[in-house]
Design a protein around this motif. Structure first.
Motif, PDB file in Angstrom:
ATOM      1  N   ALA B  74       0.821  -1.206   0.000  1.00  0.00           N
ATOM      2  CA  ALA B  74       0.000   0.000   0.000  1.00  0.00           C
ATOM      3  C   ALA B  74       0.855   1.256   0.000  1.00  0.00           C
ATOM      4  CB  ALA B  74      -0.932   0.002   1.209  1.00  0.00           C
ATOM      5  N   ARG B  76       3.021   2.223   2.379  1.00  0.00           N
ATOM      6  CA  ARG B  76       3.330   2.804   3.674  1.00  0.00           C
ATOM      7  C   ARG B  76       4.621   2.180   4.194  1.00  0.00           C
ATOM      8  NH1 ARG B  76      -0.833   5.809   5.610  1.00  0.00           N
ATOM      9  NH2 ARG B  76       0.309   5.909   7.553  1.00  0.00           N
ATOM     10  N   THR B  77       5.080   2.669   5.336  1.00  0.00           N
ATOM     11  CA  THR B  77       6.414   2.263   5.771  1.00  0.00           C
ATOM     12  C   THR B  77       6.432   1.525   7.105  1.00  0.00           C
ATOM     13  OG1 THR B  77       6.652   4.425   6.771  1.00  0.00           O
ATOM     14  CG2 THR B  77       7.558   4.144   4.578  1.00  0.00           C
ATOM     15  N   GLU B  78       5.264   1.291   7.706  1.00  0.00           N
ATOM     16  CA  GLU B  78       5.265   0.649   9.025  1.00  0.00           C
ATOM     17  C   GLU B  78       5.817  -0.773   8.945  1.00  0.00           C
ATOM     18  OE1 GLU B  78       2.814   2.488   7.931  1.00  0.00           O
ATOM     19  OE2 GLU B  78       2.174   3.860   9.524  1.00  0.00           O
ATOM     20  N   ASP B  85       2.359  -2.390  17.684  1.00  0.00           N
ATOM     21  CA  ASP B  85       2.082  -1.257  18.578  1.00  0.00           C
ATOM     22  C   ASP B  85       0.730  -0.649  18.262  1.00  0.00           C
ATOM     23  OD1 ASP B  85       4.443  -1.579  19.799  1.00  0.00           O
ATOM     24  OD2 ASP B  85       5.482   0.062  18.776  1.00  0.00           O
ATOM     25  N   ALA B  86       0.492  -0.418  16.960  1.00  0.00           N
ATOM     26  CA  ALA B  86      -0.757   0.240  16.570  1.00  0.00           C
ATOM     27  C   ALA B  86      -1.946  -0.582  17.032  1.00  0.00           C
ATOM     28  CB  ALA B  86      -0.805   0.433  15.057  1.00  0.00           C
ATOM     29  N   LEU B  89      -1.629  -1.055  21.445  1.00  0.00           N
ATOM     30  CA  LEU B  89      -1.569   0.113  22.312  1.00  0.00           C
ATOM     31  C   LEU B  89      -2.770   1.032  22.127  1.00  0.00           C
ATOM     32  CD1 LEU B  89       2.200   1.069  22.118  1.00  0.00           C
ATOM     33  CD2 LEU B  89       1.034  -0.411  23.726  1.00  0.00           C
ATOM     34  N   ARG B  90      -3.712   0.641  21.307  1.00  0.00           N
ATOM     35  CA  ARG B  90      -4.873   1.520  21.155  1.00  0.00           C
ATOM     36  C   ARG B  90      -5.871   1.164  22.251  1.00  0.00           C
ATOM     37  NH1 ARG B  90      -9.071  -1.403  17.999  1.00  0.00           N
ATOM     38  NH2 ARG B  90      -8.366  -3.440  18.630  1.00  0.00           N
ATOM     39  N   THR B  91      -6.654   2.151  22.631  1.00  0.00           N
ATOM     40  CA  THR B  91      -7.710   1.866  23.599  1.00  0.00           C
ATOM     41  C   THR B  91      -8.832   1.130  22.873  1.00  0.00           C
ATOM     42  OG1 THR B  91      -8.441   4.088  23.131  1.00  0.00           O
ATOM     43  CG2 THR B  91      -7.275   3.743  25.191  1.00  0.00           C
ATOM     44  N   ALA B  94     -10.796   2.175  19.595  1.00  0.00           N
ATOM     45  CA  ALA B  94     -10.207   3.320  18.904  1.00  0.00           C
ATOM     46  C   ALA B  94      -9.726   2.903  17.512  1.00  0.00           C
ATOM     47  CB  ALA B  94      -9.050   3.876  19.710  1.00  0.00           C
ATOM     48  N   ASP B  95      -9.605   3.897  16.644  1.00  0.00           N
ATOM     49  CA  ASP B  95      -9.144   3.657  15.286  1.00  0.00           C
ATOM     50  C   ASP B  95      -7.645   3.367  15.315  1.00  0.00           C
ATOM     51  OD1 ASP B  95      -8.381   3.817  12.661  1.00  0.00           O
ATOM     52  OD2 ASP B  95      -9.818   5.387  12.184  1.00  0.00           O
ATOM     53  N   PRO B  96      -7.201   2.211  14.807  1.00  0.00           N
ATOM     54  CA  PRO B  96      -5.755   1.931  14.848  1.00  0.00           C
ATOM     55  C   PRO B  96      -4.971   2.630  13.752  1.00  0.00           C
ATOM     56  CG  PRO B  96      -6.942   0.047  13.974  1.00  0.00           C
ATOM     57  CD  PRO B  96      -7.975   1.077  14.297  1.00  0.00           C
ATOM     58  N   GLY B  97      -5.604   3.476  12.967  1.00  0.00           N
ATOM     59  CA  GLY B  97      -4.885   4.161  11.899  1.00  0.00           C
ATOM     60  C   GLY B  97      -4.877   3.324  10.640  1.00  0.00           C
ATOM     61  N   PRO B  98      -4.457   3.906   9.508  1.00  0.00           N
ATOM     62  CA  PRO B  98      -4.552   3.186   8.236  1.00  0.00           C
ATOM     63  C   PRO B  98      -3.751   1.883   8.209  1.00  0.00           C
ATOM     64  CG  PRO B  98      -3.697   5.420   7.925  1.00  0.00           C
ATOM     65  CD  PRO B  98      -3.929   5.264   9.374  1.00  0.00           C
ATOM     66  N   GLY B 129      -9.357   0.170   3.233  1.00  0.00           N
ATOM     67  CA  GLY B 129      -9.201   1.533   2.734  1.00  0.00           C
ATOM     68  C   GLY B 129      -9.446   1.647   1.245  1.00  0.00           C
TER      69      GLY B 129
END
Lengths: 234, 315
Positions: B74, B76-78, B85-86, B89-91, B94-98, B129
């Protein structure tokens, strides 16, 4: 009450006894009416309720769009739904007539737009990291304002001392800026190809000149909620 | 299955894909590719159909590897650690991001049975996405593909070619569905996330020039076969790494005196990683910390993040 349920039951989505041409026109009318009447983007499920089961919504929408070619507003796909929006070229006219769309306290300032764009590209990102990008601290007020407008939300917590929240964009952000998905952000591909789209390099600080150049050239000026305008327009 | 009564199946050593079934150098014939894929799939099939107690951790770790590959596709660089972590570590809610969403998609794949309805398809398209269009709903030929008599890799290749034809921008979805098609055709109870890890691998390198073989292109079916052989070998190798660790963990269980230790052990066997501050009604976060310290000193779990804080533990 009883009467209302009766009309709901009588609502005929299939229109099986109509000739296909006429039925298609009726469906187009219904879909456009539903989208027109709604203040927020209308999702696929909602629209599917007023057309027949075997009707392709995408083709229908394409036909409606063709009809709207000469009109000052258009049907755009945003945030997983569709919405009527005034065409960009008429922004000046609307501003002159009603003052709507002019910079006001609710709209984003240039700095806030840049911060928002930065979050859009590099999410999840913390406020401290944003500060490093811009070379000065991004104030809590800026973040707070963006949160209040519903453009960003808290994402996962960053594994750093203090466990700061990272920020991610919301569907409202997509809707406001007319994107359907995050892949629609301007020049995503080109940035990737140039090897620029990297949070690490951004934080290392060698990206700022080109980044702010993008900020200037792309449309980061506030997009006003144009739906209401288009209603006034009618 | 509780941790205690599973010791018998822990002696089970997962089968590895035999060395002769791994491609050495470029595979030039379709027959050879199909042979390799069949041999590797047999090993994987044996593994998937054995209800090992650590299957959860194994599947979720494969999902993580897949998500890392998907993130790269996609643009991205993660990396794997950042994806973990994403996610952890999210509550709650919550949205973990893309990038985290991509991990969510492949985690979901690891947990789901191989049949998919229009609603599930739509939600996965959103999580990936991508844009939803109704032509994707036309992919319900998926059922037909899965029940056909064609070999599993060819079913997956046909499905990917179909997705590519309908939606050239939905490459991630094509990879996601390919694993599902393999699982459906192999009659596995759950899908196994694996194929996308090979998306940029040697399997799809086109013979003469540069560039990659696209779904539907010439040689794509051969590519899928080779990719499947490599991915299955990778999955089996990973199982071979996890099995002894899981055995050590279960062996360490009687030495633990913390109240909620059983839950933690079950969680470690079921998931890729557990947050160091994980807590339940019977285990406080300080209790969890002591428990994980004890488990680490017994060499029963590893700390995965390499950090002194925000630790994540796993097999």
């Amino acid at each position: 009450m009883a009467r209302r349920t009766q009309t709901e039951e009588l609502f005929d989505a299939e229109l099986a006894d109509m000739p296909p041409e006429l039925r298609w026109r009726e469906w187009m009318g219904r879909v456009e009416a539903v989208i027109f009447a709604s203040p927020v983007p209308v999702g696929r499920e909602t629209l599917a309720r007023v057309v027949g089961r075997d009707c392709s919504l995408d083709l229908l929408i394409d036909d409606i769009r063709d009809e709207l070619v000469g009109r000052p507003y258009e049907l755009v796909a945003v945030a997983g739904g569709w919405q009527h929006r005034t065409k960009n070229g008429f922004a000046a006219a609307i501003r002159a007539a009603t003052g709507l769309g002019a910079p006001d306290s609710k709209a984003l300032s240039q700095a806030e737009s840049l911060v928002l764009l930065c979050i859009g590209y590099f999410q999840p990102i913390t406020r401290a990291e944003l500060g490093q990008v811009f070379g000065k601290e991004v104030s809590r007020d800026t973040i707070g304002h963006l949160r209040k407008l519903g453009f960003i939300a808290a994402g996962p917590r960053s594994p750093q001392p203090g466990a700061p929240y990272t920020y991610v964009t919301t569907p409202a952000f997509l809707s406001q800026f007319g994107f359907e998905t995050l892949r629609d952000l301007p020049d995503f591909e080109r940035l990737e190809d140039a090897g620029l789209l990297s949070k690490d390099r951004l934080l290392a600080g060698d990206l700022l000149p080109s980044f702010s150049a993008i900020g200037d050239s792309e449309e980061v000026t506030p997009v006003h909620d144009q739906h209401e305008v288009s209603v006034d327009d009618e | 299955m509780s941790a205690a009564d599973s010791t018998a199946s822990l002696a089970f050593m997962p089968p590895a894909v035999p060395g002769w079934a791994l491609p050495r150098g470029p595979v030039t014939s379709d027959v050879e590719a199909a042979f390799l894929a069949g041999a590797a799939l047999n090993s994987l099939d044996n593994l998937v159909c054995t209800a090992t107690p650590w299957a959860g951790a194994w599947r979720q770790r494969m999902a993580l590897k897949c998500a890392a590959a998907a993130v790269a596709l996609a643009g991205r660089t993660e990396d794997e650690a950042q994806l973990r972590d994403a996610w952890h570590l999210r509550t709650a809610g919550a949205d973990p991001g893309p990038a985290g969403n991509l991990l969510a998609a492949w985690r979901r794949l690891a947990e789901r049975s191989p049949d998919i309805g229009p609603d599930a398809l739509r939600s996965i398209v959103a999580v990936l996405g991508l844009r939803w269009r109704d032509d994707l709903a036309g992919l319900e030929c998926f059922d037909g593909l899965a029940r056909s008599n064609r070999p599993a890799p060819l079913v997956a290749a046909a499905l990917m070619a179909e997705v590519q034809r309908v939606r050239p921008d939905a490459e991630l979805l094509a990879w996601w569905l390919a694993d599902l098609a393999i699982a459906a055709r192999m009659r596995w109870p759950m899908a196994m996330p694996m194929l996308v890890t090979q998306a940029r691998g040697p399997a799809f390198r086109s013979a003469g020039g540069r560039g990659r073989i696209r779904p539907g292109g010439e040689g794509f079916e051969r590519g899928i076969c080779v990719a499947l052989a490599l991915a299955a070998a990778q999955a089996c190798r990973l199982a071979g790494e996890i099995a002894p660790r899981a055995a050590r963990l279960v062996a360490a269980a009687p030495k633990l005196r913390a109240k909620g230790a059983g839950d933690v052990i079950q969680l470690l066997l079921d998931d890729d990683a557990v947050s160091g501050t994980w807590q339940t009604a019977s285990l406080t976060r300080w209790g969890a910390r002591r428990l994980f310290d004890r488990l680490t000193s017994l060499d029963a779990v590893r700390e995965l993040s390499g950090r002194a804080s925000f630790r994540l533990y796993g097999l």
